[in-house]
Design an enzyme around this catalytic site. Structure first.
Site, PDB file in Angstrom:
ATOM      1  CG  ASP A  56      -1.247  39.939 -57.847  1.00 49.87           C
ATOM      2  OD1 ASP A  56      -0.964  41.015 -58.403  1.00 49.87           O
ATOM      3  OD2 ASP A  56      -2.222  39.232 -58.176  1.00 49.87           O
ATOM      4  CE  LYS A  77       5.134  42.155 -59.875  1.00 49.10           C
ATOM      5  NZ  LYS A  77       4.160  41.151 -59.400  1.00 49.10           N
ATOM      6  N   GLY A 113      -1.052  45.585 -61.018  1.00 49.06           N
ATOM      7  CA  GLY A 113      -1.576  46.394 -59.914  1.00 49.06           C
ATOM      8  C   GLY A 113      -0.579  46.277 -58.782  1.00 49.06           C
ATOM      9  CG  HIS A 114       3.073  46.837 -59.195  1.00 52.46           C
ATOM     10  ND1 HIS A 114       4.261  47.008 -59.852  1.00 52.46           N
ATOM     11  CD2 HIS A 114       2.541  45.686 -59.701  1.00 52.46           C
ATOM     12  CE1 HIS A 114       4.435  46.026 -60.715  1.00 52.46           C
ATOM     13  NE2 HIS A 114       3.403  45.217 -60.655  1.00 52.46           N
ATOM     14  CD  GLN A 121       2.065  41.601 -66.043  1.00 50.75           C
ATOM     15  OE1 GLN A 121       2.993  41.875 -66.789  1.00 50.75           O
ATOM     16  NE2 GLN A 121       1.211  42.523 -65.649  1.00 50.75           N
TER      17      GLN A 121
HETATM   18  P1  GDP Z   1       2.430  43.249 -56.797  1.00 49.50           P
HETATM   19  O1  GDP Z   1       1.542  43.195 -57.978  1.00 49.50           O
HETATM   20  O2  GDP Z   1       3.520  42.220 -56.845  1.00 49.50           O
HETATM   21  O3  GDP Z   1       2.973  44.626 -56.519  1.00 49.50           O
HETATM   22  O4  GDP Z   1       1.527  42.866 -55.534  1.00 49.50           O
HETATM   23  P2  GDP Z   1       0.025  43.391 -55.238  1.00 49.50           P
HETATM   24  O5  GDP Z   1       0.096  44.774 -54.745  1.00 49.50           O
HETATM   25  O6  GDP Z   1      -0.885  43.101 -56.364  1.00 49.50           O
HETATM   26  O7  GDP Z   1      -0.401  42.375 -54.107  1.00 49.50           O
HETATM   27  C1  GDP Z   1       0.304  42.228 -52.937  1.00 49.50           C
HETATM   28  C2  GDP Z   1      -0.659  42.511 -51.766  1.00 49.50           C
HETATM   29  O8  GDP Z   1      -0.058  42.079 -50.555  1.00 49.50           O
HETATM   30  C3  GDP Z   1      -0.928  43.988 -51.568  1.00 49.50           C
HETATM   31  O9  GDP Z   1      -2.221  44.137 -51.044  1.00 49.50           O
HETATM   32  C4  GDP Z   1       0.123  44.405 -50.544  1.00 49.50           C
HETATM   33  O10 GDP Z   1      -0.304  45.533 -49.779  1.00 49.50           O
HETATM   34  C5  GDP Z   1       0.182  43.184 -49.682  1.00 49.50           C
HETATM   35  N1  GDP Z   1       1.482  42.880 -49.068  1.00 49.50           N
HETATM   36  C6  GDP Z   1       2.738  43.057 -49.545  1.00 49.50           C
HETATM   37  N2  GDP Z   1       3.657  42.547 -48.700  1.00 49.50           N
HETATM   38  C7  GDP Z   1       2.952  42.035 -47.654  1.00 49.50           C
HETATM   39  C8  GDP Z   1       3.337  41.342 -46.473  1.00 49.50           C
HETATM   40  O11 GDP Z   1       4.492  41.073 -46.187  1.00 49.50           O
HETATM   41  N3  GDP Z   1       2.308  40.955 -45.630  1.00 49.50           N
HETATM   42  C9  GDP Z   1       1.001  41.213 -45.900  1.00 49.50           C
HETATM   43  N4  GDP Z   1       0.082  40.799 -45.033  1.00 49.50           N
HETATM   44  N5  GDP Z   1       0.621  41.859 -47.021  1.00 49.50           N
HETATM   45  C10 GDP Z   1       1.586  42.246 -47.887  1.00 49.50           C
HETATM   46  P1  IMO Z   2       1.074  42.281 -61.170  1.00 49.77           P
HETATM   47  O1  IMO Z   2       2.141  43.124 -61.837  1.00 49.77           O
HETATM   48  C1  IMO Z   2      -1.507  38.778 -61.306  1.00 49.77           C
HETATM   49  C2  IMO Z   2      -2.931  37.478 -65.233  1.00 49.77           C
HETATM   50  C3  IMO Z   2      -4.407  37.612 -65.517  1.00 49.77           C
HETATM   51  C4  IMO Z   2      -4.603  36.468 -66.505  1.00 49.77           C
HETATM   52  C5  IMO Z   2      -3.311  36.482 -67.308  1.00 49.77           C
HETATM   53  C6  IMO Z   2      -3.385  37.253 -68.606  1.00 49.77           C
HETATM   54  O2  IMO Z   2       0.119  43.033 -60.343  1.00 49.77           O
HETATM   55  O3  IMO Z   2       1.706  41.119 -60.476  1.00 49.77           O
HETATM   56  P2  IMO Z   2      -3.631  39.790 -69.342  1.00 49.77           P
HETATM   57  O4  IMO Z   2      -4.464  40.914 -68.781  1.00 49.77           O
HETATM   58  O5  IMO Z   2      -2.177  40.044 -69.270  1.00 49.77           O
HETATM   59  O6  IMO Z   2      -4.097  39.367 -70.686  1.00 49.77           O
HETATM   60  O7  IMO Z   2      -3.932  38.536 -68.373  1.00 49.77           O
HETATM   61  O8  IMO Z   2      -2.337  37.105 -66.461  1.00 49.77           O
HETATM   62  N1  IMO Z   2      -2.256  38.730 -64.802  1.00 49.77           N
HETATM   63  C7  IMO Z   2      -1.872  38.968 -63.541  1.00 49.77           C
HETATM   64  N2  IMO Z   2      -2.036  38.251 -62.423  1.00 49.77           N
HETATM   65  N3  IMO Z   2      -0.815  39.921 -61.265  1.00 49.77           N
HETATM   66  C8  IMO Z   2      -0.597  40.645 -62.383  1.00 49.77           C
HETATM   67  O9  IMO Z   2       0.211  41.726 -62.424  1.00 49.77           O
HETATM   68  C9  IMO Z   2      -1.182  40.199 -63.587  1.00 49.77           C
HETATM   69  N4  IMO Z   2      -1.209  40.672 -64.858  1.00 49.77           N
HETATM   70  C10 IMO Z   2      -1.856  39.759 -65.584  1.00 49.77           C
HETATM   71  O10 IMO Z   2      -5.168  37.425 -64.352  1.00 49.77           O
HETATM   72  O11 IMO Z   2      -4.663  35.245 -65.806  1.00 49.77           O
HETATM   73 MG    MG Z   3      -0.483  43.019 -58.405  1.00 48.36          MG
END
Ligand code: GDP
Ligand code: IMO
Ligand code: MG
Length: 422
Positions: A13, A16, A40-41, A223
Site C-alpha cells: 500500500d 504503487k 488493491g492498487h 504487496q
Molecule cells: P498500493 O497497493 O501500493 O497501490 O497502494 P493503495 O492504493 O493500497 O494505497 C495507497 C493509498 O494512498 C490510496 O488510497 C491512494 O489513493 C493514496 N495515495 C497515493 N499516493 C498518495 C499521496 O501522495 N498522498 C496521499 N494523501 N494519498 C496518496
Molecule cells: P498491495 O499490492 C497490504 C497482507 C495481508 C496479510 C498478509 C498475507 O495492495 O500493496 P495474503 O492475502 O497474501 O495471504 O495476506 O499480507 N497483504 C497486504 N497488505 N497490501 C497488499 O497488497 C497486501 N497483500 C497482502 O494483510 O497480512
Molecule cells: Mg494496496
C-alpha cells in the site's frame, strides 16, 4: 531494452498503483509479476477512484498492453468484476490486456482453505486477505495447480474436479467455516466464460521479443518487500516473491535484463494484518496518521496500523531489491506533525544495530528515533520541488541521505497530477 521495476519497500500500500499509472505513458507494456487479488492498487483521476486487484495499473492508458504474468494467481470472479468496472469507462479491456498461460487459478476451494486455515490458527493468524493466495501458491509449488492455459484444454473440468476433491479431503483437517461452495463455484464458472476472450499468451516469449525490438517494459509489484515470503517478516507474509528477483521468475526474463528498480516508500509506515512492525504507534500520532492518510485497506477495508518511517527497514529493502531510484509518497500526510520522527536504528536486547533480525517476533525491538521539525502548510497543490517548505525538503534530504539512494519523485496527494519530480 530492459525491464524497469516498480515495487513496494514496506508492508504494501505504498502507492504503487498511483505511481505506475503516472509513469505508464513512458512504457509499451505494464506487467504484473506476482501476487493476486490480495493486492488493491488505487488510481485517482478525473475525479474518480478505481481500485485494481489483478489488472495492471496501466489499463487506463492508451496505446500500451497490460500483461498478467506467470507469477500471478487469478481469481476469475475478481478479474471479471474488474474488467466490468474498467469497461464501464468505455475501454475495451480485451484490446489492452493479456494473460500468461502459466498464471495459476485460484479455485473457490482455495479461498475456503484459506479461511479454514486462518480460523484454525486462532490468535496467531496471519491476517490474510482470505483471497486464497496461500493455498494457491502451495498447490503451485506442490505441483497440483490449475493454470490459465488449462482453460483451453479439453481436460479442464476434470483437472478442476481433481484439485477440488483434493481440497475437500484436506478440509477435513480443519474446523468448519461458513462458505457456500456450490454458489461460489457457480459464480466461478460463469466468470470464466466472461474472461475467456482475454488473449492468453506465452508471455515469456512476448516480453523477451518485445525487449529485443526496443519496446519499453515496466514490471508492477504487488504487496511490499516486508511481505516477501523469503525476506519479509515471516511467517506474517504473503506467499510470493514480492522483490525484484520475483520479476525474473514471474515474467520469464533473465536478471541481466532488469533496468531501473524503482522502490516506493511512504513518508511513514503502515501495515495491515498481523505481524511485527517495530515503529508502530499506539498513541495520538498513530491515530492522526491513520485519519489524515485515510489508512484503510483497499482490498479488505481493514484499518491499517500506522507508525513512523523506519530507515533501517527501508535500507534493508533497498539492499534486497537493488533499488536505484526512490519514490516517497504521502508526504502531504506529514504536514502538521510536530516533530516528525524516523527510526535510524534499533536497540535489541540492549545493543544498537541497524540490521534487521531474521525473526522480528523473537526479540523486543526498540527503535531509536531522530526528530525533525515539521511544517504547517498544505503542500497538496505544489508542483515544483523548490516550492516545498524548507522543513519538508530537509525531511526528504534526510531520508535520501539515510537511504543512500536518490529520491526522484515525491508524491503530495492521491491524484494523478499530485506528483513532484525532484
Ligand atoms: P498500493 O497497493 O501500493 O497501490 O497502494 P493503495 O492504493 O493500497 O494505497 C495507497 C493509498 O494512498 C490510496 O488510497 C491512494 O489513493 C493514496 N495515495 C497515493 N499516493 C498518495 C499521496 O501522495 N498522498 C496521499 N494523501 N494519498 C496518496
Ligand atoms: P498491495 O499490492 C497490504 C497482507 C495481508 C496479510 C498478509 C498475507 O495492495 O500493496 P495474503 O492475502 O497474501 O495471504 O495476506 O499480507 N497483504 C497486504 N497488505 N497490501 C497488499 O497488497 C497486501 N497483500 C497482502 O494483510 O497480512
Ligand atoms: Mg494496496
Amino acid at each position: 531494452m530492459s525491464v524497469d521495476v516498480i515495487l513496494g519497500l514496506q508492508w504494501g500500500d505504498e502507492g504503487k498503483g498511483k505511481i505506475v499509472d503516472c509513469l505508464a505513458t513512458n512504457y509499451d507494456f505494464i506487467c504484473r509479476f506476482q501476487g493476486g487479488p490480495n493486492a488493491g492498487h488505487t488510481l485517482i483521476f478525473d475525479g474518480k477512484k478505481y481500485v485494481l486487484h489483478t489488472i495492471p495499473s496501466g489499463i487506463f492508458r492508451e496505446n500500451l498492453i497490460n500483461i498478467i504474468g506467470a507469477g500471478v494467481v487469478i481469481d476469475p470472479i475478481t478479474l471479471s468484476q474488474e474488467i466490468a468496472s474498467v469497461e464501464a469507462e468505455n475501454i475495451n479491456v480485451a484490446d489492452r490486456l493479456m494473460i500468461s498461460n502459466r498464471a495459476h487459478f485460484i479455485l473457490p476451494t482455495h479461498r475456503l482453505l484459506d479461511k479454514a486455515s486462518e480460523a484454525a490458527k486462532g490468535k496467531s493468524k496471519i491476517g490474510s486477505t482470505l483471497k486464497g493466495i496461500g493455498p494457491t501458491y502451495m498447490d503451485k509449488t506442490g505441483r497440483n495447480g490449475l493454470r490459465y492455459g488449462d482453460l483451453f484444454s479439453p481436460n479442464f473440468k476434470s483437472k478442476y474436479n481433481n484439485l477440488k476433491e483434493k481440497h475437500l479431503g484436506l478440509l477435513k483437517m480443519y474446523p468448519d467455516v461458513e462458505f457456500d461452495l456450490p454458489a461460489e463455484e457457480e459464480k466461478w464458472f460463469e466468470s470464466l466464460e466472461e474472461i475467456r476472450n482475454i488473449r492468453h499468451i506465452n508471455a515469456e516469449y512476448l516480453i523477451n521479443r518485445a525487449l529485443d525490438d526496443g519496446k519499453r517494459v515496466l514490471a508492477e509489484g504487488a504487496q511490499g518487500t516486508m511481505l516477501d515470503v523469503e525476506y519479509g517478516t515471516y511467517p506474517f507474509v504473503t506467499s510470493s516473491n514480492t522483490t525484484s528477483s520475483g520479476v525474473c521468475s514471474g515474467l520469464g526474463i533473465p536478471p541481466g535484463k532488469i533496468g531501473d528498480v524503482i522502490g516506493i516508500t511512504k513518508a511513514y509506515c503502515t501495515r495491515v494484518g498481523s505481524g511485527p512492525f517495530p515503529t508502530e504507534l499506539f498513541d495520538e500520532d498513530g491515530e492522526k496518521l491513520q485519519k489524515l492518510g485515510h489508512e484503510f485497506g483497499a482490498t479488505t477495508g481493514r484499518p491499517r496500523r500506522c507508525g513512523w518511517l523506519d530507515l533501517a527497514q527501508l535500507k534493508y529493502s533497498i539492499m534486497i531489491n537493488g533499488v536505484n531510484k526512490l519514490v516517497v509518497t504521502k508526504l502531504d500526510v506529514m504536514s502538521t506533525f510536530e516533530p516528525i520522527k524516523a527510526a535510524t536504528s534499533y536497540a535489541i536486547n540492549g545493543e544498537d544495530t541497524t540490521e534487521l533480525p531474521y525473526d522480528l517476533t523473537d526479540y523486543e525491538i526498540k527503535p531509536n528515533y531522530q526528530s525533525m521539525p515539521g511544517w504547517e502548510e498544505d503542500i497538496t497543490k505544489i508542483k515544483e520541488y523548490g516550492s516545498l517548505p524548507q522543513n519538508a525538503k530537509d525531511y526528504i534530504s534526510f531520508v535520501q541521505k539515510n537511504a543512500g539512494t536518490e529520491i526522484f519523485i515525491v508524491s503530495n496527494g492521491p491524484g494523478r497530477e499530485q506528483m513532484i519530480l525532484k
